[in-house]
Structures are given as C-alpha cells and as structure tokens.
Design an enzyme around this catalytic site. Structure first.
Site, PDB file in Angstrom:
ATOM      1  N   GLU A  76       0.844  -1.216   0.000  1.00 37.63           N
ATOM      2  CA  GLU A  76       0.000   0.000   0.000  1.00 37.63           C
ATOM      3  C   GLU A  76       0.870   1.254   0.000  1.00 37.63           C
ATOM      4  OE1 GLU A  76      -2.264  -1.560   3.406  1.00 37.63           O
ATOM      5  OE2 GLU A  76      -4.072  -1.051   2.288  1.00 37.63           O
ATOM      6  N   GLU A 119      -3.842  -9.372   3.816  1.00 31.67           N
ATOM      7  CA  GLU A 119      -4.603  -9.041   5.018  1.00 31.67           C
ATOM      8  C   GLU A 119      -5.757 -10.006   5.281  1.00 31.67           C
ATOM      9  OE1 GLU A 119      -3.397  -6.863   2.901  1.00 31.67           O
ATOM     10  OE2 GLU A 119      -2.787  -5.009   3.899  1.00 31.67           O
TER      11      GLU A 119
END
Ligand code: 3HC
Ligand code: NAI
Length: 694
Positions: free
Chosen positions: A105, A125
């Site tokens: 990210e 995640e």
C-alpha cells in the site's frame, strides 16, 4: 529523525531506507521516520527525485500486526501514504523480498515502482481476518482493474514481481543490485520528463455483476469468514464512490474486521504457527543434519503420500515394500495422483515426470543404506515395527534419522530395539499425507536435539507445519479426537442423531461433523482398535461405541463401502441420513435402558467442544504439547477446525475458562463417567487465567 528510517543522497536522487528487521514492519517508529525522511528529501535542494527502499531482506511486509487492537500512534499509515502521494517531489518505490499489505500500500502511494525480479507483492490481510486498510482496496483496483484486484485481495496470495510487471504494480524490473538500478530508474524518469502519477486521481469501472458473481464464487470456500466479503464490498466502493469516500468506507470495514472475533482468531494463528517452530531447549542455532535422500518402508496409503512430499521438494526417495505387487500398486497410485493434478492444470507433465523420476522402488534394505532419513509406514503393529527398526539399525548409515509414522504406538519402545535411540523420532503425517499440512513430530525420551531440529526443519522443506509433541497414546490430535468422537456417540445414544450433531459442528465452522469424519476415515479403523483393546477396557465405564461396532459388523465401514453412519450414492461423498441407522440407534438406546430426550444444539456444541478442551488441558499439563497455541495449530491444520475460531484452546480462552470449567462440572454431574475436569482447567479457572497465560 528516527534511526529506523534514514535519508542519504546519491547524485541527484534522494534515497529513503527503512531498517526495521526482520521484515521492516511499519510500526510507529517507522511511520514517523518515513514522514521525517520524506520532509528531508523534499527539503534537499540537490535531490530531484526520491527513492524509497527497504534495508535487509525486504521492502516492508506490512503493518506491524502486534499493534492491532491497541491505540494507534500518530502518524497512522494512511497519513504516511497520503504524505508520499502528495510529496513535492516524485517518489519511486524500490521493492525486493516481499512487499506485503501496508508495504505494498505504501508502494502504491508512490509515483512509480521498480522491483527485483525475484520479489513478491501481495495484500495478504484477508488471511489475518482483515482487509487492506491503508488504501489497498481503493488504489489497487484503480491501478490494475477491479477484477484483477479482487483476485489478489480476496485470495491474499502473493504475485511474483515478474508477473506484476506490466500490470501497473511494477513498472520496471531491476537486474543486479536494487538500489543502483532504482536510482538509475528514478533518474531516467526525471531525464525523460515523465509525469507525476497519483493513483488516487485515477478511476475504475466495473459492472455490479462482477462483485455479486465473485461473492457467489467464494461462498463455499469462505464460509464463516468475514473478511473476504468485506474485501469485496470495499473494492466495489472503489468503483461506486469517489476516492475519499471509498477510503472512509475502507476504514469503517477495517475497524469492524480488526475488532472481530474472526480476525482475533486468525491473528492468533499467525503467531501460534510461528511460535510452534520454536523449541525452548533446542535453540535456533542447533546444527542440523543434511537431508538429501529419504527411504520409506511401506507404499500404502501413508507411505505413498509421504514419498510424494519428498519428491515435490526435489528430494530423491526410495520406497521399500514386501513384494513387487505391493510396490507396483503403491507406485501406480502415486502416478495416478500426480496425473490427476496434471489433468486439473495444477502441475505440468514435465514437473510430474521429474517428480516421478525421484521416486524409486525396492524390496532390498541394502538400498536404504545411504538414506539420510528413513520413515517407516507399515501396518500398525508393535512387533512388526520392532522387526523393521531392528533391520534399519543394521543397514542404515550412522547419523541417519530413523522415523516412524505410527499413530498410536509407543515411540520409546520402538526406539529401544535400536542401538541408536537418539536417532529415532516419530513423524506423524495426516491422511492424505501429500495434502494435509500438519506433521506431528514425536520426540521420544532419547531423541537427540539435532534430530528434533533437523525434523522440524525438514517439515518446512516438505511444506508441512511441524508441531513437536511428546509420546502418549494418540499424541495430541488423535488423543483429543478420541474424547470428541466418544462424546458425539454418547449424544447419539442419549437422544441426538448423527445428522444433528454434524450439523451443529459444521454450522459452527468445522469442515465436517464427527460422524462424517468417521465415515471418511473408516469405521473399521476404530472397530479394530476396540477389539484389540477389549480385554483391557475398564468395564465400569459405559461403552458408547455399540452402534459403531454394529455398523462395522455389517460391513458399513463408511465412504469406502458406500454406507456407514450415512448412506453415500455411487460416486458421491455427500452423506445422506439413513433410516436404518436411526432404527439401529433407537434400538441400542432401548437395549441400554436410555430414555431418549431432545438434546439442544447448545448442549451438543458444548459437550463436543469441551471434551476437546478438557483433553487439551491434560495434554498441556503432562507436557505432551509445549503450548496451548501448538494444540490450536494441530487442530486447524490437521482436523478441519475453523481458523477464524483460532483453535480449541484459544476459543476456550475467549469463552473464559471459568465458564468452561463450570459447564464441565455440570456435565460431570449429569453425564458422569467421561467428564473429569482437568486439574489445569480448574486451576486456571480459579486463578481467572486463560491457557494463553501459561
Ligand atoms: N508484523 C509484525 N511482525 C511480523 C510481521 C508483521 N507484519 N510479519 C512478520 N513478522 C514477524 C514474525 O512474527 C516473525 O517473528 P519471530 O521471528 O519473532 O517469530 C518474524 O517477523 C519473521 O517472520 P517469518 O518467520 O514469518 O519469516 P518468513 O521469512 O518465513 O516470512 C513473511 C516472511 C512472508 C513476510 C511472513 O512473515 C508474513 O507473511 N508476514 C505477514 C505479512 C502480512 O500479513 N502483512 C500484512 C499485515 S496487515 C497490514 O499490513 C494492514 C494494512 O493493510 C493496514
Ligand atoms: P496401509 O495398510 O495402507 O499400508 C501399509 C503398507 O505397508 C502396505 O502397503 C504393506 O504392504 C506395507 N508393509 C507391511 N509390512 C511391511 C514390511 N514388513 N515391509 C515393507 N512394507 C510392509 O497402512 P497406512 O494407512 O498407510 O498406515 C501405515 C502407518 O501409518 C500405520 O502405522 C498407521 O497407523 C499410520 N497412520 C495412518 C494414517 C491413516 O489415516 N491411514 C494416518 C496417520 C498414521
């Protein structure tokens, strides 16, 4: 400036380096350092462009998972990424190792990304029960399209940088030293007058059906999980909402997921799995023996699967059988298994041929003389195993590890027939051995530390999750399973039906209920053991296996005979309730003078689950398992326990051991015999503690 992140200039390129070993997790200090160094780079008049790189083995592998559930120190990761995206100067991420989660990210907040060809990127995640919470669900779809982003985010799987090259995730592959290539790449972008590139300015479109279809396609595999569906919802917002609104929506879903019991269970597993690899008295630097070749005795159900594990890892393996027929049969089943995988497109013919070429057969023990490890997987009988270990002791080279795949026998007794009990260990694989991830590694009294260390390491080489256990009947997993199966059968004698018990446990998240599992494993297996142990059985205890015995006596062995606790239609694995079995159950209850009663789903759940927990507590107390987390790992990898529940011991901690103990005492009052509260459970309940406090 934080020492975790540093800034240097290389010509006209400013280089920001993260140094937070082992995986450069983006903890509070790193986040602050990233912002400070960015400011420094922007203020450096000599720097025309900035490069962001990880020191050591990797670009950041994510947010610091240990910070979850605690107050987040400023700046949070979103603020860091926003700062990079709105930096005064162009920023280029330079990726090596594994750019995962918050790491990727962060890279998506940069203008361009270059990577070493052997790097990997991903948003894993979902495997922790959460969704990417630092813009991953908003930026990735804008960059690579909604469908490709859904695949990556919902699977959580890593993608090789070489495959990500060209999708937008990786703009340039660097051969040779990364920092050198990255600086050159950044300089070339400036020289060529390439524009800044903010992913948040991009837009993405996709039809609503894409998301609905995707949710449908994972409905079965993601049953019970929360995060995969939250991921889909969040990616959909990247299409439906403006960037800032999508980010706010992502945050809302992230907070929901991070606080969910599902995520707590999955995060517990992440750390428990890594903890299980650590053996307190066998330090990390214990020397290990080289395992470059293996021998296996017995090419049956287990031996064949075990051989495949070695071949898959590129280790040559020799299978020894009693006669040519058994050998041919074993080898042909292995070839058939591989061919099926080739047919499904998951293995190339060439890879299959290479693996088959690593497997050879023999009937001569002399062919095992040079093996670094020999695993015995013959019929379950002490005399036969002793005979085999005596032979192995004669023929195997000094230093070879001699392992047994026994599921019930005393490894100390087997080791004692050799002159080298320190080289003997148990390797308890689970069926099908080429598929199941769990490996119980059984440490006997005299097993040498380097044999333990080598076998633990070997488990990783052959892609298993190794958990060290001690010697006892059934070790950890099967010993607990025995009590769980027994309770399920008690419930059936008292008034429940197999389909009710199975439904309760399946709906709770187990891959299968206990009766469906018995049908899969074979009702004959337990029946044979019970017959062998009949003479020594405590006749003062009730006998809840009468129905199972009668099924076996009728040849109803389970799936393999098309009938067991359930009926199976030709070629189907779907259990169908059988009125004949119900009749038999009612008859047995009657014969035993049990007046059947309606049993609630709650009672079924608690009685099955707390038998597991109570047995687990005894196992811990006896030191057969090192940690409660090890038991959780065993149940999740070996017994279809739902990972989002964190394992039986973790789940008991979540309920509270006081409440579990009180229920166990109630069952002792009502059901008697099989309910003996484990002393450890009582002690922890009295002290207001959990298993994780041990
Ligand atoms: N946070 C905290 N600790 C971490 C961590 C993380 N993200 N990733 C790894 N660690 C720790 C491990 O617990 C282990 O600690 P230990 O040595 O004390 O046991 C150590 O780092 C080394 O890890 P491994 O033993 O797993 O090392 P490997 O080389 O086998 O694997 C890896 C490296 C592939 C990076 C693997 O550790 C991994 O998959 N890590 C998790 C990656 C991940 O899930 N990232 C996403 C995090 S969530 C996130 O980023 C949220 C964001 O969207 C806001
Ligand atoms: P199996 O019956 O499928 O295979 C045993 C094989 O050993 C047969 O092919 C037989 O020909 C061979 N064999 C017998 N005596 C031999 C000898 N003297 N020398 C060489 N080969 C010999 O049995 P399975 O199921 O593979 O079990 C093997 C071992 O693994 C047992 O100890 C069992 O308890 C254990 N185990 C079995 C599991 C299962 O689910 N089947 C799970 C975990 C462990």
């Amino acid at each position: 400036m934080s020492e975790l992140v540093s800034y240097q200039r290389n010509g006209s390129v400013g280089v920001i380096t993260i140094e937070n070993p082992p995986v450069n997790a983006l903890g509070a200090g790193v986040r602050k350092g990233l912002v400070d160094c960015l400011a420094k780079g922007n203020a450096d008049a000599e720097a025309a462009v900035l490069v962001l790189i990880g020191g050591g083995r990797t670009f950041p592998a994510g947010a610091d998972i240990t910070e979850f559930g605690k107050p987040m120190a400023e700046p949070d990761l979103n603020a860091v990424i926003t700062a990079y995206e709105s930096s005064g100067k162009m920023v280029v991420a330079a990726i090596h190792g594994t750019a995962l989660g918050g790491g990727l990210e962060l890279a998506l907040g940069c203008d361009y990304r270059c990577a070493s060809s052997n790097a990997n990127v991903g948003l894993p995640e979902v495997k922790l029960g959460i969704l990417p919470g630092a813009g991953g669900t908003q930026r990735l779809p804008r960059l690579i399209g909604a469908e490709a982003a859904l695949k990556m985010i919902v699977s959580g799987d890593m993608v090789k940088a070489s495959d990500a090259h060209g999708t937008g995730i990786v703009d340039h592959i660097v051969d040779g030293e990364l920092v050198v290539g990255a600086v050159a790449f950044a300089q070339s972008l400036i020289d060529e007058g390439k524009p800044r590139r903010r992913i948040s300015d991009m837009t993405v479109t996709a039809p609503a059906e894409l998301f609905e279809g995707f949710a449908k396609s994972i409905a079965r595999s993601a049953r019970g999980f929360k995060a995969p569906f939250a991921c889909i919802e969040s990616v959909r917002a990247a299409v439906d909402m403006a960037f800032d609104d999508g980010m706010a929506n992502e945050r809302r879903l992230f907070v929901e997921c991070v606080g969910s019991p599902e995520s707590k269970g999955q995060r517990h597993m992440f750390f428990a799995e890594r903890e299980a690899a650590k053996i307190p008295d066998v330090p990390k630097d214990t020397p290990t023996r080289d395992i470059a070749s293996a021998g296996i005795i017995g090419a049956g159900t287990m031996g064949g699967g075990i051989a495949m594990n070695f071949a898959n890892a590129g280790i040559p393996v020799t299978l020894l059988e009693v006669n040519q027929e058994a050998l041919d049969k074993g080898l042909s089943i292995i070839a058939k298994n591989y061919a099926n995988t080739v047919k499904k497109g998951r293995l190339s013919q060439d890879a299959m041929d290479k693996r088959m070429a690593l497997i050879s057969g023999t009937q001569d023990y002399a062919d095992l003389a040079n093996a670094d490890i020999v695993i015995e997987a013959v019929f379950e009988g002490m005399e036969l195993k002793k005979e085999i270990f005596t032979k192995l002791d004669e023929v195997c080279k000094p230093g070879a590890i001699l392992a047994t795949n026994t599921s019930t026998l005393d490894v100390n007794e087997i080791a004692a027939v050799t002159k080298r009990p320190e080289d003997v260990i148990g390797t308890h694989f689970f069926s099908p051995a080429n598929v199941m991830k769990l490996l119980e590694i059984v440490r006997a009294e005299k097993t040498a530390k380097d044999v333990v260390a080598t076998t633990m390491k070997l488990s990783r080489t052959i892609r298993k999750v190794g958990v060290l256990v001690g010697v006892c009947d059934g070790f950890v997993g099967n010993r607990m399973l025995h009590d769980y199966f027994r309770e399920a059968q008690c419930l059936v004698e008292e008034g429940a039906l197999p389909q009710q018990v199975d439904r309760v446990l399946y709906d709770w998240g187990f891959a299968m209920g206990p009766f469906a599992v018995m049908d899969l494993a074979g009702i004959d297996v337990g029946w044979r053991i019970r017959k062998e142990q009949a003479a020594t059985r405590d006749k003062n205890l009730p006998y809840p296996s009468t129905v199972a015995d009668r099924l076996a006596e009728q040849g109803r062995f389970g799936q393999k005979t098309g009938k067991g606790w359930y009926l199976y239609e030709e070629g189907s694995r779907t259990p169908k309730p059988d009125p004949e079995v119900e009749k038999m159950i009612l008859q047995v209850s009657g014969e035993k003078g049990i007046s059947r009663r309606a049993i609630s789903d709650e009672e079924i759940f608690k009685r099955c689950m707390y038998q597991l927990v109570n047995a687990g507590a005894n196992i811990l107390d006896e030191g057969i398992a090192l940690r409660s987390g090890d038991i959780d790992v065993i149940y999740i990898y070996g017994y279809g326990f739902p990972v989002y529940r964190g394992g039986p011991m973790f789940h008991a901690d979540q309920i509270g051991l006081k409440s579990v103990y009180e229920d166990v005492c109630k069952f002792k009052e009502a059901q008697g015999a099989f309910w003996k509260p484990a002393p450890l459970l009582k002690r922890l309940a009295d002290e207001g503690k959990g298993f994780s406090d041990l």
